[in-house]
Structures are given as C-alpha cells and as structure tokens.
Design a protein around this motif. Structure first.
Motif, PDB file in Angstrom:
ATOM      1  N   VAL A  26       0.807  -1.130  -0.080  1.00  0.00           N
ATOM      2  CA  VAL A  26      -0.061   0.024  -0.097  1.00  0.00           C
ATOM      3  C   VAL A  26       0.755   1.004  -0.092  1.00  0.00           C
ATOM      4  O   VAL A  26       2.069   1.201   0.497  1.00  0.00           O
ATOM      5  N   PRO A  27       0.406   2.235  -0.625  1.00  0.00           N
ATOM      6  CA  PRO A  27       1.286   3.553  -0.639  1.00  0.00           C
ATOM      7  C   PRO A  27       1.254   4.322   0.723  1.00  0.00           C
ATOM      8  O   PRO A  27       0.699   5.470   0.631  1.00  0.00           O
ATOM      9  N   HIS A  28       1.784   3.813   1.412  1.00  0.00           N
ATOM     10  CA  HIS A  28       2.172   4.521   2.863  1.00  0.00           C
ATOM     11  C   HIS A  28       3.574   4.346   3.547  1.00  0.00           C
ATOM     12  O   HIS A  28       4.178   3.313   2.927  1.00  0.00           O
ATOM     13  N   ASP A  29       3.888   5.204   4.384  1.00  0.00           N
ATOM     14  CA  ASP A  29       5.490   4.772   4.751  1.00  0.00           C
ATOM     15  C   ASP A  29       5.513   3.354   5.816  1.00  0.00           C
ATOM     16  O   ASP A  29       4.635   3.333   6.603  1.00  0.00           O
ATOM     17  N   PRO A  30       6.435   2.426   5.241  1.00  0.00           N
ATOM     18  CA  PRO A  30       6.559   1.562   6.342  1.00  0.00           C
ATOM     19  C   PRO A  30       7.422   1.736   7.517  1.00  0.00           C
ATOM     20  O   PRO A  30       7.754   2.859   7.872  1.00  0.00           O
ATOM     21  N   ARG A  31       7.025   0.875   8.234  1.00  0.00           N
ATOM     22  CA  ARG A  31       7.736   0.950   9.465  1.00  0.00           C
ATOM     23  C   ARG A  31       9.295   1.095   9.568  1.00  0.00           C
ATOM     24  O   ARG A  31       9.594   0.324   8.607  1.00  0.00           O
ATOM     25  N   GLY A  32      10.109   1.920  10.194  1.00  0.00           N
ATOM     26  CA  GLY A  32      11.413   1.936  10.132  1.00  0.00           C
ATOM     27  C   GLY A  32      11.988   2.740   9.069  1.00  0.00           C
ATOM     28  O   GLY A  32      12.951   2.624   8.367  1.00  0.00           O
ATOM     29  N   ASN A  33      11.293   3.455   8.379  1.00  0.00           N
ATOM     30  CA  ASN A  33      11.127   4.502   7.416  1.00  0.00           C
ATOM     31  C   ASN A  33      12.656   5.448   7.596  1.00  0.00           C
ATOM     32  O   ASN A  33      12.442   6.223   8.342  1.00  0.00           O
ATOM     33  N   LEU A  34      13.560   4.854   6.882  1.00  0.00           N
ATOM     34  CA  LEU A  34      14.943   5.661   7.186  1.00  0.00           C
ATOM     35  C   LEU A  34      14.780   7.227   6.731  1.00  0.00           C
ATOM     36  O   LEU A  34      15.425   8.062   7.231  1.00  0.00           O
ATOM     37  N   LEU A  35      14.081   7.650   5.688  1.00  0.00           N
ATOM     38  CA  LEU A  35      13.674   8.736   5.209  1.00  0.00           C
ATOM     39  C   LEU A  35      13.004   9.703   5.935  1.00  0.00           C
ATOM     40  O   LEU A  35      13.169  10.962   6.383  1.00  0.00           O
ATOM     41  N   ASP A  36      12.026   9.101   6.835  1.00  0.00           N
ATOM     42  CA  ASP A  36      10.979   9.884   7.515  1.00  0.00           C
ATOM     43  C   ASP A  36      10.440   8.675   8.643  1.00  0.00           C
ATOM     44  O   ASP A  36       9.395   8.508   8.605  1.00  0.00           O
ATOM     45  N   PRO A  37      11.413   8.661   9.635  1.00  0.00           N
ATOM     46  CA  PRO A  37      11.042   7.845  10.820  1.00  0.00           C
ATOM     47  C   PRO A  37       9.907   8.227  11.685  1.00  0.00           C
ATOM     48  O   PRO A  37       9.260   7.402  12.368  1.00  0.00           O
ATOM     49  N   LEU A  38       9.625   9.388  11.682  1.00  0.00           N
ATOM     50  CA  LEU A  38       8.426   9.946  12.403  1.00  0.00           C
ATOM     51  C   LEU A  38       7.157  10.061  11.451  1.00  0.00           C
ATOM     52  O   LEU A  38       6.218  10.957  11.764  1.00  0.00           O
ATOM     53  N   SER A  39       6.922   9.297  10.325  1.00  0.00           N
ATOM     54  CA  SER A  39       5.987   9.684   9.257  1.00  0.00           C
ATOM     55  C   SER A  39       4.639   9.251  10.228  1.00  0.00           C
ATOM     56  O   SER A  39       4.547   8.492  10.767  1.00  0.00           O
TER      57      SER A  39
END
Length: 501
Positions: A26-39
C-alpha cells in the motif's frame, strides 16, 4: 509437469479474485522508514500497552456491526473476571484529529452552520459507528483515516494504522487475530454527479474518489495482511460468517470474500448504492439494503443468488441504504425515511419501519413512526431486536420506540431530551441486564425497557453518530464524532447497576 500445474493453479486463483487478495503493498510509509522515521502514516505499534493475559476478557470475536445480527452489543463476563471489567473503568482516548469533548459546537460550524457541520465532522474526522471489544482490546475505525487498538482497561494505545487514504466509517470485525476494516467515503466526483442526473441506476458512490475496499490487519500489531479493492465505496461494515466476509459497495455490488485470503467467492450486482447499511447474516442468508434503488435483498451466502427482494413504500432514495437490517428468530426488521413532502415551506419525512419473514420476504407488518423535519445525512435509526421487541430510533422525530416484533404494536415512545438541530436517535440501543442504554447527542441514557421511562443519564460530550453502546461487564465503550474513544462505568449512567458477585 507438476510445476506447470502449480503455476496454472496460481494463475486461476489470481484470475478468480478480482481483488488481489494476496497483495499487501500500500502507498504509505513502512515501519522503520529511514527517510522519515516519524511519518504520521507509518504503523505505530506499542507492545508494552497490550493487555496482560488475565485482562484479555470479553468477546472472542466480532462478526457484525453493532455486535451481532440482532444489533445488541452487550456481553456479560464471568464472576471470575478481573475487578476492573466488572466494576467498570473510565477513560477518554483522543484520536488523531480529536476535537475537545467540552466544545458544544463542531469544527466548521462557522462555515456550514451547526446543523450541517455535525454530520460533516462525523463523516470527515470522527467515529461514525461504535467500537468493537475483543479479548480486552477496543478496536475502532475513524474517519481521520486511522484504525486504533486500545487497551480496554487502561485506555492506552496498542497500535494505530492507516492502510489507505480514505475514511474508515465502519465497526471493525475481529476474528482469529485478524481485524477487518471497510474503507469508503460519502463523496461523489463531478462525473458521477452528472451521471446520476442522467441515469441514477448507473451512478456509483466513491468511484474514482479514493481507494475503496476491505483491509485486513493483524490484530496483534496492525500490520497489513491483505486487501480487497473495490471500485465503489465500501463504507458499510461487512458481516462475517461461514468463513467469508459479505460486503456491499457504492457501485451496487454485493461480494463474498474469503476471510483468510481476501479472495473473491462470488459477486452479485443488484444496483443502487451502499451507504451505511451493513449486511446481516442469518442461517445462510445475507440481508443487504441499498439506496437510490431502495430495496432490501436476501441472498444465499453460498452462491450469491437473490432469494427475495423487499421494499418500503415511498422510501426516499437514501433511506434504506442508511439503515442496517436486524434479524432474530426468522424476522428481519428494516426502516427508512420516506414520503418526502414540503410542509409550511420546510422539507419533511416519515420514518417507516417494516418487518419481513426472513425466509420468504413476506411482509409481516409496517409501522409509521411519525413525520418530522428532514435532517442531514444518516437519516434512519438502526433497529435492535431483543426478547420479542424491536427498539428503534427516528432522527426525524428524535424519538425511540419499542415495537412488538411479531405484531408491530407500539409499547412506548421516548423523546430524546435536547435533540439538537440535526436530530437524535440514529444508534441502536443496547439491552443489558434488564436496562436499555442509548448513546445519542452528547449523552448516554438508561431507560426502563418495559415503560420507556428514563432512569439515568451521563454527559460525555462531543456527539454520537450511528453509535450503539458496547457494554462488556461493567463498562460501556463508545466511538465519538469528536474523534475520541470513550469508556465509562455502566454505573455512571445507571446508578442502580451492579453485577452479582
């Protein structure tokens, strides 16, 4: 050769599922997103807040909107259950777009006026329906685009997930460590509005608006397991039975999909538009009501074949599609706003209640709850059946009635105090230990089910939409249009309440 057979079998399964049941992207930020960890849209999981084994009390599964086919969301606990659930707990959990419960005016009132702003807030920010409680966890869907799992004792967040950019207007279903969400907004785009003007039968709600469908999450941590996309909205809560989810959509379709895989079993096109009418299953029949083509349908759960179709005389185009049918002991009860008429320059409607034989569709009785001013959105009241009586509200008259389920005879009428400009009486009542509990407006009421006499009231604040109180042991759990999840002791509403030791 066996390898080739496996490939062919997999292709056949994929072709049979117009739903991509195995796809979990799905088009949403995954857990542990390195680009935006606070997404804000990454799934948030706080395992320290999960209930302890001894606190995993209450129902083991949740299969229908409003708790079951008869819509009575009341669940007793044993005398050995923890003291907190028997005595009741009190907390308020603010969701992502919480509006202070102390504010009487909804957000947007300055622009829309209070009457219109009330349903807009429910449809855009808050909880349109009530909550589900399974194993000591409160599950909620919100129109803020998130689903929540809350510790039923502490009110602390266990996980929060937003699998799709759409409103979540349902009552989460829960079974075997899976949570099922229904996604779909109330919107039409301009193309569908003009199509509706030309041909109401061809128009569909939610088409080309956002990403509609059923999303299956892990009840443990909120992780997406599969999804079933649909073209029309999937606002109504599905019904779960016989290993399948039964859903209706804004483009006039009714589906059965496998509860474990999301693979389509069958689809039947009946026409019309699914609004907030959640399917109900009883003895291999699924009952579904639709708008625009205002009908209730009984379908065979195994094949999707239409067994019978019923109507309500004069039903307004959204009337039947906004009410979930209730069924008990072979009787289906449905209501709808009907017979629009201008009186003294103001639009008015009736609320008509009708009972059908669940097997044949034969009409058993029809009752008019009275005429009143047209109210915005969700115009009907959800019926609840218990011990031979139907309890149902009418936002048109802002009143509840008790009706004999076999004869249609009215036992009493109770008028909601201070109903407000948008009317009151949408949610199903809950019958628990000899008392009727109703959440409407900013309050929760306790009534004597024999007389309709008020015996208690508790002010929560905010507003309750199509919300029935979910009662487990000594606690009432609620979803709120102000984007909160509320818990309060039953005794706060009914001072006489006590559970035997």
């Amino acid at each position: 050769m066996s390898h080739l057979r496996s490939i062919v079998a997999l292709l056949a399964v994929a072709a049979g599922s117009a739903a991509f049941g195995a796809d979990v992207s799905v088009p949403h930020d995954p857990r542990g997103n390195l680009l935006d960890p606070l997404s804000p849209f990454a799934t948030l999981y706080l395992p320290r807040n999960a209930p302890s084994p001894v606190d995993r009390v209450g129902p083991k599964r949740w299969t229908h909107a409003y708790g079951g086919p008869n819509h009575n969301a009341a669940f007793a606990v044993s005398a050995r259950a923890p003291a907190w659930i028997r005595h009741g707990v009190s907390w308020n959990f603010p969701e992502a777009r919480a509006w202070p419960l102390s504010k009487e005016r909804p957000f947007g009132a300055q622009i829309y006026g209070i009457k219109e702003a009330l349903p807009v807030q429910t449809q855009s920010y808050g909880n349109a329906l009530g909550v589900s409680v399974v194993g000591g966890v409160v599950y909620a869907e919100s129109d803020d685009s998130f689903a929540y799992a809350i510790n039923a004792r502490t009110g602390h967040l266990i996980w929060r997930a937003s699998p799709v950019g759409n409103t979540l207007m349902g009552n989460p279903l829960v079974n075997d460590n899976r949570v099922y969400l229904s996604a779909g907004s109330v919107a039409f785009n301009f193309a569908n509005v003009t199509l509706y003007a030309r041909d109401p039968h061809a128009a569909g709600r939610g088409k080309d608006i956002s990403y509609n469908g059923i999303y299956c999450l892990s009840a443990h941590d909120g992780k997406l397991l599969w999804y079933f996309p649909t073209a029309g909205d999937a606002m109504p809560t599905p019904a779960l039975a016989y290993g399948a989810l039964y859903i209706s959509t804004g483009d006039g379709n009714i589906y059965a999909i496998d509860e474990r895989t999301g693979v389509k079993r069958w689809v039947t096109h009946v026409g019309g538009i699914a609004n907030m009418s959640s399917p109900t299953v009883w003895r291999h029949r699924v009952f579904v009501a639709m708008s625009v083509l205002p009908n209730i349908y009984a379908l065979d759960t195994r094949t999707g074949r239409i067994l019978w179709r019923g109507s309500i005389p004069g039903a307004a185009n959204t009337g039947m599609g906004d009410v979930s049918p209730a069924v008990a002991r072979g009787i289906v009860v449905m209501d709808a706003v009907a017979h629009p008429r201008t009186v003294d320059g103001h639009p008015t409607l009736d609320t008509i209640v009708r009972a059908y034989d669940a097997r044949s569709g034969r009409v058993l009785w029809t009752h008019d709850m009275g005429r009143g001013p047209k109210v915005p959105a969700f115009k009907g009241g959800v019926p609840m059946i218990h011990r031979g009586m139907v309890y149902v509200g009418s936002p048109i008259t802002s009143a509840y009635q008790a009706i004999n389920v076999r004869s249609g005879q009215v036992a009493w009428t109770w008028h909601v105090p201070h109903a407000g400009p948008a009317g009151a009486g949408r949610g199903a009542p809950t019958y628990y230990r000899g008392v009727l509990y109703i959440s409407t407006g900013p309050d929760v009421y306790a009534l004597d089910p024999r007389s309709g006499r008020s015996i208690g009231r508790h002010h929560v604040g905010g507003r309750f939409g199509i919300v029935s109180p979910t009662i487990v042991g000594g606690t009432i759990y609620l979803g709120n249009s102000w984007d909160w999840i509320d818990a309060l002791p039953v005794k706060a509403v009914n001072p006489r309440f006590h559970l035997p030791l």
